[in-house]
Enzyme design. Sequence first.
Site, PDB file in Angstrom:
ATOM      1  N   SER A  55       0.831  -1.221   0.000  1.00  0.00           N
ATOM      2  CA  SER A  55       0.000   0.000   0.000  1.00  0.00           C
ATOM      3  C   SER A  55       0.858   1.261   0.000  1.00  0.00           C
ATOM      4  CB  SER A  55      -0.934   0.014   1.222  1.00  0.00           C
ATOM      5  OG  SER A  55      -0.182   0.204   2.395  1.00  0.00           O
ATOM      6  N   LEU A  77       3.098   4.453  -0.053  1.00  0.00           N
ATOM      7  CA  LEU A  77       4.328   4.841  -0.748  1.00  0.00           C
ATOM      8  C   LEU A  77       5.035   3.627  -1.372  1.00  0.00           C
ATOM      9  CD1 LEU A  77       6.407   7.015  -1.481  1.00  0.00           C
ATOM     10  CD2 LEU A  77       7.458   6.666   0.764  1.00  0.00           C
ATOM     11  N   SER A 136      11.563   9.697   7.977  1.00  0.00           N
ATOM     12  CA  SER A 136      10.484  10.691   8.084  1.00  0.00           C
ATOM     13  C   SER A 136      11.103  11.993   8.581  1.00  0.00           C
ATOM     14  CB  SER A 136       9.453  10.196   9.110  1.00  0.00           C
ATOM     15  OG  SER A 136       8.673  11.255   9.605  1.00  0.00           O
ATOM     16  N   TYR A 146       7.242   6.435  17.393  1.00  0.00           N
ATOM     17  CA  TYR A 146       7.488   6.591  15.952  1.00  0.00           C
ATOM     18  C   TYR A 146       8.729   7.439  15.709  1.00  0.00           C
ATOM     19  CZ  TYR A 146       6.476   7.794  11.026  1.00  0.00           C
ATOM     20  OH  TYR A 146       6.549   7.986   9.661  1.00  0.00           O
ATOM     21  N   LYS A 166      12.369   6.400  14.012  1.00  0.00           N
ATOM     22  CA  LYS A 166      12.887   7.054  12.807  1.00  0.00           C
ATOM     23  C   LYS A 166      14.226   7.747  13.092  1.00  0.00           C
ATOM     24  CE  LYS A 166       9.575   5.917   9.902  1.00  0.00           C
ATOM     25  NZ  LYS A 166       9.821   5.025   8.779  1.00  0.00           N
ATOM     26  N   THR A 206      -1.577   8.635   2.688  1.00  0.00           N
ATOM     27  CA  THR A 206      -1.645   7.163   2.669  1.00  0.00           C
ATOM     28  C   THR A 206      -2.457   6.708   3.883  1.00  0.00           C
ATOM     29  OG1 THR A 206       0.260   6.849   4.114  1.00  0.00           O
ATOM     30  CG2 THR A 206       0.734   7.075   1.767  1.00  0.00           C
TER      31      THR A 206
HETATM   32  N1  LIG Z   1       2.305   8.699   5.135  1.00  0.00           N
HETATM   33  C1  LIG Z   1       3.119   9.635   5.657  1.00  0.00           C
HETATM   34  O1  LIG Z   1       2.677  10.768   5.995  1.00  0.00           O
HETATM   35  C2  LIG Z   1       4.570   9.354   5.806  1.00  0.00           C
HETATM   36  C3  LIG Z   1       5.097   8.076   5.715  1.00  0.00           C
HETATM   37  N2  LIG Z   1       6.413   7.859   5.908  1.00  0.00           N
HETATM   38  C4  LIG Z   1       6.970   6.501   5.871  1.00  0.00           C
HETATM   39  O2  LIG Z   1       6.665   5.889   4.644  1.00  0.00           O
HETATM   40  C5  LIG Z   1       6.679   4.475   4.812  1.00  0.00           C
HETATM   41  C6  LIG Z   1       5.458   3.869   4.134  1.00  0.00           C
HETATM   42  O3  LIG Z   1       4.300   4.250   4.847  1.00  0.00           O
HETATM   43  P1  LIG Z   1       2.921   4.611   4.126  1.00  0.00           P
HETATM   44  O4  LIG Z   1       2.917   4.109   2.756  1.00  0.00           O
HETATM   45  O5  LIG Z   1       2.649   6.008   4.391  1.00  0.00           O
HETATM   46  O6  LIG Z   1       1.895   3.780   5.055  1.00  0.00           O
HETATM   47  P2  LIG Z   1       0.989   2.492   4.760  1.00  0.00           P
HETATM   48  O7  LIG Z   1       0.330   2.159   6.052  1.00  0.00           O
HETATM   49  O8  LIG Z   1       0.130   2.728   3.575  1.00  0.00           O
HETATM   50  O9  LIG Z   1       2.032   1.368   4.383  1.00  0.00           O
HETATM   51  C7  LIG Z   1       2.789   0.708   5.329  1.00  0.00           C
HETATM   52  C8  LIG Z   1       3.386  -0.537   4.717  1.00  0.00           C
HETATM   53  O10 LIG Z   1       4.193  -1.190   5.707  1.00  0.00           O
HETATM   54  C9  LIG Z   1       3.886  -2.563   5.734  1.00  0.00           C
HETATM   55  N3  LIG Z   1       3.982  -3.103   7.075  1.00  0.00           N
HETATM   56  C10 LIG Z   1       3.396  -2.625   8.198  1.00  0.00           C
HETATM   57  N4  LIG Z   1       3.660  -3.423   9.229  1.00  0.00           N
HETATM   58  C11 LIG Z   1       4.428  -4.430   8.765  1.00  0.00           C
HETATM   59  C12 LIG Z   1       5.019  -5.573   9.362  1.00  0.00           C
HETATM   60  N5  LIG Z   1       4.845  -5.870  10.655  1.00  0.00           N
HETATM   61  N6  LIG Z   1       5.744  -6.411   8.583  1.00  0.00           N
HETATM   62  C13 LIG Z   1       5.907  -6.145   7.266  1.00  0.00           C
HETATM   63  N7  LIG Z   1       5.389  -5.073   6.648  1.00  0.00           N
HETATM   64  C14 LIG Z   1       4.645  -4.233   7.390  1.00  0.00           C
HETATM   65  C15 LIG Z   1       2.438  -2.644   5.250  1.00  0.00           C
HETATM   66  O11 LIG Z   1       2.248  -3.859   4.565  1.00  0.00           O
HETATM   67  P3  LIG Z   1       1.315  -5.072   5.108  1.00  0.00           P
HETATM   68  O12 LIG Z   1       0.178  -4.465   5.838  1.00  0.00           O
HETATM   69  O13 LIG Z   1       1.007  -5.879   3.918  1.00  0.00           O
HETATM   70  O14 LIG Z   1       2.238  -5.808   6.010  1.00  0.00           O
HETATM   71  C16 LIG Z   1       2.333  -1.520   4.258  1.00  0.00           C
HETATM   72  O15 LIG Z   1       2.657  -1.949   2.970  1.00  0.00           O
HETATM   73  C17 LIG Z   1       6.755   4.223   6.320  1.00  0.00           C
HETATM   74  O16 LIG Z   1       8.058   3.873   6.699  1.00  0.00           O
HETATM   75  C18 LIG Z   1       6.395   5.573   6.908  1.00  0.00           C
HETATM   76  O17 LIG Z   1       6.958   5.775   8.187  1.00  0.00           O
HETATM   77  C19 LIG Z   1       7.282   8.885   6.167  1.00  0.00           C
HETATM   78  C20 LIG Z   1       6.821  10.157   6.248  1.00  0.00           C
HETATM   79  C21 LIG Z   1       5.438  10.510   6.075  1.00  0.00           C
HETATM   80  C1  LIG Z   2      12.312  29.928  11.700  1.00  0.00           C
HETATM   81  C2  LIG Z   2      10.894  29.574  11.888  1.00  0.00           C
HETATM   82  C3  LIG Z   2      10.726  28.102  12.204  1.00  0.00           C
HETATM   83  C4  LIG Z   2       9.343  27.812  12.577  1.00  0.00           C
HETATM   84  C5  LIG Z   2       9.209  26.405  13.059  1.00  0.00           C
HETATM   85  C6  LIG Z   2       7.847  26.134  13.525  1.00  0.00           C
HETATM   86  C7  LIG Z   2       7.673  24.746  14.016  1.00  0.00           C
HETATM   87  C8  LIG Z   2       6.621  24.055  13.250  1.00  0.00           C
HETATM   88  C9  LIG Z   2       6.534  22.624  13.614  1.00  0.00           C
HETATM   89  C10 LIG Z   2       6.416  21.808  12.419  1.00  0.00           C
HETATM   90  C11 LIG Z   2       6.284  20.369  12.770  1.00  0.00           C
HETATM   91  C12 LIG Z   2       6.244  19.575  11.536  1.00  0.00           C
HETATM   92  C13 LIG Z   2       5.980  18.128  11.792  1.00  0.00           C
HETATM   93  C14 LIG Z   2       5.991  17.380  10.512  1.00  0.00           C
HETATM   94  C15 LIG Z   2       5.773  15.932  10.773  1.00  0.00           C
HETATM   95  C16 LIG Z   2       5.827  15.134   9.523  1.00  0.00           C
HETATM   96  O1  LIG Z   2       5.842  15.611   8.430  1.00  0.00           O
HETATM   97  O2  LIG Z   2       5.842  13.825   9.745  1.00  0.00           O
HETATM   98  C17 LIG Z   2       5.824  12.940   8.642  1.00  0.00           C
HETATM   99  C18 LIG Z   2       5.314  11.632   9.167  1.00  0.00           C
HETATM  100  O3  LIG Z   2       6.063  10.699   9.306  1.00  0.00           O
HETATM  101  C19 LIG Z   2       3.880  11.597   9.486  1.00  0.00           C
HETATM  102  O4  LIG Z   2       3.572  10.578  10.403  1.00  0.00           O
HETATM  103  P1  LIG Z   2       2.309  10.742  11.374  1.00  0.00           P
HETATM  104  O5  LIG Z   2       2.052   9.381  11.908  1.00  0.00           O
HETATM  105  O6  LIG Z   2       2.699  11.710  12.439  1.00  0.00           O
HETATM  106  O7  LIG Z   2       1.161  11.237  10.540  1.00  0.00           O
END
Ligand SMILES: NC(=O)C1=CN([C@@H]2O[C@H](COP(=O)(O)OP(=O)(O)OC[C@H]3O[C@@H](n4cnc5c(N)ncnc54)[C@H](OP(=O)(O)O)[C@@H]3O)[C@@H](O)[C@H]2O)C=CC1
Ligand SMILES: CCCCCCCCCCCCCCCC(=O)OCC(=O)COP(=O)(O)O
Length: 316
Positions: free
Chosen positions: A53, A55, A185, A198, A202, A233
Amino acid sequence: MLKERVMDLVTQTAILPLLFGCLGIFSLFRVLQRIRSRAHLRDTVVVVTGATSGLGRECARVFHAAGAKLVLCGRNVEALEALTSELAGSRTSQGQMYKPYTVTFDLTDPGAIAAAATKILQCFGYVDILINNAGVSYRGAISDTIVDVDRKVMEINYFGPVALTKALLPSMVKRKQGHIVAISSVQGKISIPFRSAYAASKHATQAFFDCLRAEMEQDGIKVTVISPGYIYTNLSVNAVTADGSRYGALDKNTARGRSPAEVAQDVLAAVGKKKKDVILTDLLPFLAIYLRTLAPGIFFRIMASRARKERKSKNS
Ligand SMILES: NC(=O)C1=CN([C@@H]2O[C@H](COP(=O)(O)OP(=O)(O)OC[C@H]3O[C@@H](n4cnc5c(N)ncnc54)[C@H](OP(=O)(O)O)[C@@H]3O)[C@@H](O)[C@H]2O)C=CC1
Ligand SMILES: CCCCCCCCCCCCCCCC(=O)OCC(=O)COP(=O)(O)O
């Protein structure tokens, strides 16, 4: 008056053609770069974890289109099969048709990871690029969260990718080539309230793969850490909460995030250019990362205020 003068300058001089010329050259440069990085990926063996799923699935699609031979990993067999059928029926940009292999395993099971690494290597005999993408997020207050949840998040996001990487590394070292990618992340660079497990997983990912890059340079192994901001996602839906149950809701920030297909294109470009560390986010999180280093006191105050506000809105 000033406006008219500026307009005169623009129309009477060569500024406009020059501007368009520069823009044209820049676009051409970007297109050529994209073609070059795609060409580099043709026929490479790419392993994508979490391909069922979000990314991971989009990465599978863009690397397939660029001509890579894929091994797709996840736990959900049906989702892996559906993606395999889709990709097997679509040609790469060079016209080939490669059917991806699938390897099913759970990243929380060390035995399964070792067995999966053997299966992955049997698919094509070697791996060029490993994309450690699978992951889970978390929502909760530290004071309410059972330690099993911290362990689970660390197993999936940190120990699992570390174990898989270590299992595949010797075959890469033997060939003196290979590329390990870690999808981290923005929260691998800064910690925000109610994401402790989390963000910790990371941060650990960032640290481990930075060390790996340095240690593996002499063996010709490349390491890329990618830190995206919010992506649209199911990450928040699948997140674990303080008691280990599923969060089950799509967060506003996630829904407003970038499309996973777009982010996957950026992952492909970063891998093609063998970038070491890439941050894929908007300006504010980007600034926050620098604020954390340059003025940590201010950053901590902003985070404490966020925590207070979030707690207040939950209690009201
Ligand atoms: N969405 C966002 O905002 C952000 C995402 N990311 C990172 O991107 C990556 C992908 O996440 P995203 O696509 O968003 O989320 P999804 O939940 O859509 O995808 C997560 C994936 O991880 C797999 N997974 C979860 N648990 C397990 C497990 N125990 N064993 C094997 N596989 C597993 C799932 O596959 P299955 O269920 O088939 O096992 C799935 O394909 C992650 O590392 C996430 O931290 C980083 C920044 C932002
Ligand atoms: C000089 C001026 C600076 C001003 C700074 C202001 C501070 C603002 C805070 C911003 C926080 C941003 C957080 C972003 C988090 C993010 O993008 O996470 C990505 C993920 O992995 C999302 O996972 P989640 O499970 O949290 O949805």
